[in-house]
Scaffold this active site. Structure first.
Site, PDB file in Angstrom:
ATOM      1  N   LYS A   1      60.948 114.459  -6.927  1.00 28.52           N
ATOM      2  CA  LYS A   1      62.195 114.032  -6.726  1.00 28.52           C
ATOM      3  C   LYS A   1      62.756 113.167  -8.021  1.00 28.52           C
ATOM      4  O   LYS A   1      62.001 111.975  -8.200  1.00 28.52           O
ATOM      5  CB  LYS A   1      62.080 112.925  -5.480  1.00 28.52           C
ATOM      6  CG  LYS A   1      63.445 112.486  -4.739  1.00 28.52           C
ATOM      7  CD  LYS A   1      64.270 111.716  -5.677  1.00 28.52           C
ATOM      8  CE  LYS A   1      63.628 110.492  -6.163  1.00 28.52           C
ATOM      9  NZ  LYS A   1      64.844 109.650  -6.859  1.00 28.52           N
TER      10      LYS A   1
ATOM     11  N   GLY B   1      57.531 100.089  -5.868  1.00 31.07           N
ATOM     12  CA  GLY B   1      56.067 100.427  -5.642  1.00 31.07           C
ATOM     13  C   GLY B   1      55.500  99.884  -4.302  1.00 31.07           C
ATOM     14  O   GLY B   1      54.744 100.225  -3.606  1.00 31.07           O
TER      15      GLY B   1
ATOM     16  N   GLY C   1      57.728 103.763 -11.315  1.00 33.33           N
ATOM     17  CA  GLY C   1      58.744 102.951 -11.172  1.00 33.33           C
ATOM     18  C   GLY C   1      58.498 101.568 -11.153  1.00 33.33           C
ATOM     19  O   GLY C   1      57.433 101.028 -11.649  1.00 33.33           O
ATOM     20  N   SER C   2      59.425 100.900 -10.829  1.00 32.21           N
ATOM     21  CA  SER C   2      59.423  99.566 -10.730  1.00 32.21           C
ATOM     22  C   SER C   2      58.451  98.938  -9.607  1.00 32.21           C
ATOM     23  O   SER C   2      58.093  99.250  -8.711  1.00 32.21           O
ATOM     24  CB  SER C   2      60.689  98.721 -10.128  1.00 32.21           C
ATOM     25  OG  SER C   2      61.085  99.012  -8.879  1.00 32.21           O
ATOM     26  N   THR C   3      57.727  97.828  -9.997  1.00 29.17           N
ATOM     27  CA  THR C   3      56.915  96.980  -9.041  1.00 29.17           C
ATOM     28  C   THR C   3      57.371  96.962  -7.634  1.00 29.17           C
ATOM     29  O   THR C   3      56.779  97.108  -6.470  1.00 29.17           O
ATOM     30  CB  THR C   3      56.403  95.677  -9.529  1.00 29.17           C
ATOM     31  OG1 THR C   3      55.620  96.239 -10.937  1.00 29.17           O
ATOM     32  CG2 THR C   3      55.325  95.234  -8.684  1.00 29.17           C
TER      33      THR C   3
ATOM     34  N   GLU D   1      59.852  91.939 -16.829  1.00 30.76           N
ATOM     35  CA  GLU D   1      59.964  93.156 -17.678  1.00 30.76           C
ATOM     36  C   GLU D   1      61.433  93.333 -17.797  1.00 30.76           C
ATOM     37  O   GLU D   1      62.214  93.450 -17.040  1.00 30.76           O
ATOM     38  CB  GLU D   1      59.407  94.258 -16.630  1.00 30.76           C
ATOM     39  CG  GLU D   1      59.528  95.641 -17.634  1.00 30.76           C
ATOM     40  CD  GLU D   1      58.781  96.842 -16.981  1.00 30.76           C
ATOM     41  OE1 GLU D   1      58.103  97.735 -17.572  1.00 30.76           O
ATOM     42  OE2 GLU D   1      58.929  96.853 -15.869  1.00 30.76           O
TER      43      GLU D   1
ATOM     44  N   CYS E   1      57.073 101.418 -20.242  1.00 34.76           N
ATOM     45  CA  CYS E   1      56.558 100.483 -19.296  1.00 34.76           C
ATOM     46  C   CYS E   1      55.491  99.750 -19.900  1.00 34.76           C
ATOM     47  O   CYS E   1      54.983  98.739 -19.655  1.00 34.76           O
ATOM     48  CB  CYS E   1      55.873 101.136 -18.159  1.00 34.76           C
ATOM     49  SG  CYS E   1      55.097 102.703 -18.365  1.00 34.76           S
TER      50      CYS E   1
ATOM     51  N   GLU F   1      52.206 104.052 -10.619  1.00 36.54           N
ATOM     52  CA  GLU F   1      52.243 103.517 -11.927  1.00 36.54           C
ATOM     53  C   GLU F   1      53.502 102.605 -12.087  1.00 36.54           C
ATOM     54  O   GLU F   1      54.502 103.123 -12.064  1.00 36.54           O
ATOM     55  CB  GLU F   1      52.185 104.391 -12.880  1.00 36.54           C
ATOM     56  CG  GLU F   1      51.817 104.382 -14.292  1.00 36.54           C
ATOM     57  CD  GLU F   1      53.144 103.999 -15.235  1.00 36.54           C
ATOM     58  OE1 GLU F   1      53.468 103.094 -15.451  1.00 36.54           O
ATOM     59  OE2 GLU F   1      53.713 104.977 -15.484  1.00 36.54           O
TER      60      GLU F   1
END
Length: 481
Positions: free
Chosen positions: A178, A235, A230-232, A385, A286, A252
């Protein structure tokens, strides 16, 4: 438009999407459409998972010998390299990545990952015997986890996809990829390469889509594992679903990595190295070392060296080999970065270079490479970030204080240490709570595990550890008679 993909790659064929919704991909440098794909829906995700499940369950991919799968991976690598002249500039057009980096990150490195895992598959035993404590022997088997849902972002689309696809295929799994809608075009070129390499139908499926497609993939009952970059915040949502389903997941996530410049560092070579470690892919990386920790005794000259390096970076067309900094991926991303610039100024930080849109470029989502001085580690610009060409320079008292500041972060993905004394640098690196650290430089190593501590994720990709994540273990006990 040059890159038209009216169908989705599912079950080894290009099929009609369930919806008429279209995903138009816009060039980061031109702000003009460059191609389009269908916008995948949960119905398309279901079709892709079912195709992947059939490919896994029926005699075929998972039943091949590791050597046979490895041969296919080698052909996949060759097919990817053969399309390098299309893939590298396409990604640069999609997300603004400078072409010099795109050639490596979206062509050479993904092909190398396929070759690496092909070779690892040839040598890794799928079964081993161990003496049993109760008498007899136990055979420990490695078996593929099944269908893998791979969800990847837009910043390094091909490499991040291949960090999941290559080990999953090597293990005997099948994959539903995806990709992000911003970089959906290159994912279809990846599908073309897979077909040309002779991957059996359903082994790799590609469904570009948004949040609903991702959610459908994560929760699908026939998926055996999720691999996400992707982003925290996203996640965390994925981890909650996988936790409820008791589904293996690799995450990750974000980073706010520290570059620790020790007192004895050569500032000229350090600043030159930070151009790569702190500003890779326009800061859309990242693992970028965006917090530069400088000794108080050399703070002014370190700040000046970093400032001059940032000022020297060439901002321009990502397709120009001379460009160091291209545009960021979207207008929304630029606005987000500009919001952080405003917060930094309001908090009392001082911009020593950059901080604005370049005056010589009237089209494209560009921002000048920016350096903040007079920053404390509790400022928002030092803790969150930013994901753009922005670094902050923070003073520290001594090595112990530098380690404290490096570890004073919610994140722990990467980092770097810069010193004339390699042993001293390694001693500092060992004390930093992060998944990977570079000494006098930073780069991903295909043969070593990559992943994060704390809010930077769960699990590891790359290296043998990256392959192990796609196996489940079975013990077969046989007593003595």
């Amino acid at each position: 438009m040059k890159h038209e993909y009216p169908r989705l790659f599912i079950g080894g064929d290009w099929v009609e999407a369930a919806s008429c919704d279209v995903n138009v991909v816009t060039g980061a440098a031109t702000e003009q459409p460059i191609g389009r794909t269908p916008l995948g829906t949960p119905t398309d995700i279901d079709a892709a998972v079912r195709a992947a499940r059939r490919a896994f369950d029926t005699p075929g991919w998972s039943d091949l010998t590791p050597a046979d799968r490895a041969d296919t991976l080698d052909r996949f690598a060759a097919a990817l390299l053969a399309r390098g002249d299309v893939i590298a500039p396409l990604v640069s057009s999609e997300n603004g990545m400078p072409i010099s980096r795109s050639i490596a990150a979206n062509v050479k490195s993904p092909a190398a990952a396929l070759t690496y895992y092909a070779n690892l598959a040839r040598t890794l035993p799928l079964e081993e015997e161990r003496p049993s404590f109760t008498g007899g022997v136990t055979r420990v088997r490695r078996e593929p986890v099944g269908v893998v849902g791979a969800i990847v972002p837009w910043n390094y689309p091909v490499m991040l996809a291949m960090m999941k696809i290559a080990p999953a295929l090597a293990a005997g799994c099948t994959v539903v990829l995806k990709p992000a809608v911003e970089t959906a075009l290159d994912a279809n070129v990846l599908a073309e390469a897979a077909a040309a390499a002779g991957l059996p139908a359903g082994v790799l499926n590609v469904v570009p889509g948004g949040r609903e497609a991702s959610q459908a993939l994560v929760a699908h009952p026939d998926v055996g594992k999720i691999a996400f970059t992707g982003s925290t915040p996203v996640g965390r949502d994925i981890a909650q679903v996988c936790g409820r389903l008791l589904r293996p997941v690799t995450l990750e996530l974000g980073g706010k990595s520290a570059a620790v410049v020790l007192e004895d560092a050569d500032l000229a070579s350090t600043a030159a190295g930070l151009a790569t470690a702190s500003f890779p892919n326009n800061g859309q990386t990242c693992y970028a070392s965006t917090r530069i920790l400088a000794p108080r005794s050399r703070y002014a000259e370190t700040l000046e060296a970093v400032t001059e390096t940032a000022r020297s970076l060439v901002v321009g067309d990502p397709l120009d080999p001379a460009t160091d900094i291209g545009p960021v991926v979207s207008a929304r991303q630029r606005e987000s970065i500009e919001g952080y610039l405003a917060q930094g100024r309001a908090a009392g930080a001082r911009i020593t270079t950059g901080g604005a849109r370049p005056s010589h470029l009237d089209r494209g989502w560009y921002l000048e490479p920016t350096v903040f001085g007079d920053v404390s580690n509790d400022m928002v610009i030092a803790r969150e970030e930013i994901f753009g060409p922005v670094v902050v320079v923070i003073p520290y008292a001594d090595d112990r204080d530098a380690v404290r500041l490096a570890n004073d972060s919610d994140f722990g993905l990467a980092g770097s240490v810069w010193s004339a004394d390699v042993e001293r640098a390694n001693a500092v690196a060992r004390r930093i709570s992060t998944g990977s650290v570079g000494v006098n430089g930073y780069a991903l190593d295909l043969a070593s595990p990559f992943g994060g501590y704390k809010d930077s994720g769960l699990g590891r990709e790359l290296g043998p550890e990256g392959l192990a994540a796609y196996f489940q273990l079975k013990s077969v006990f046989q007593p003595n008679h």
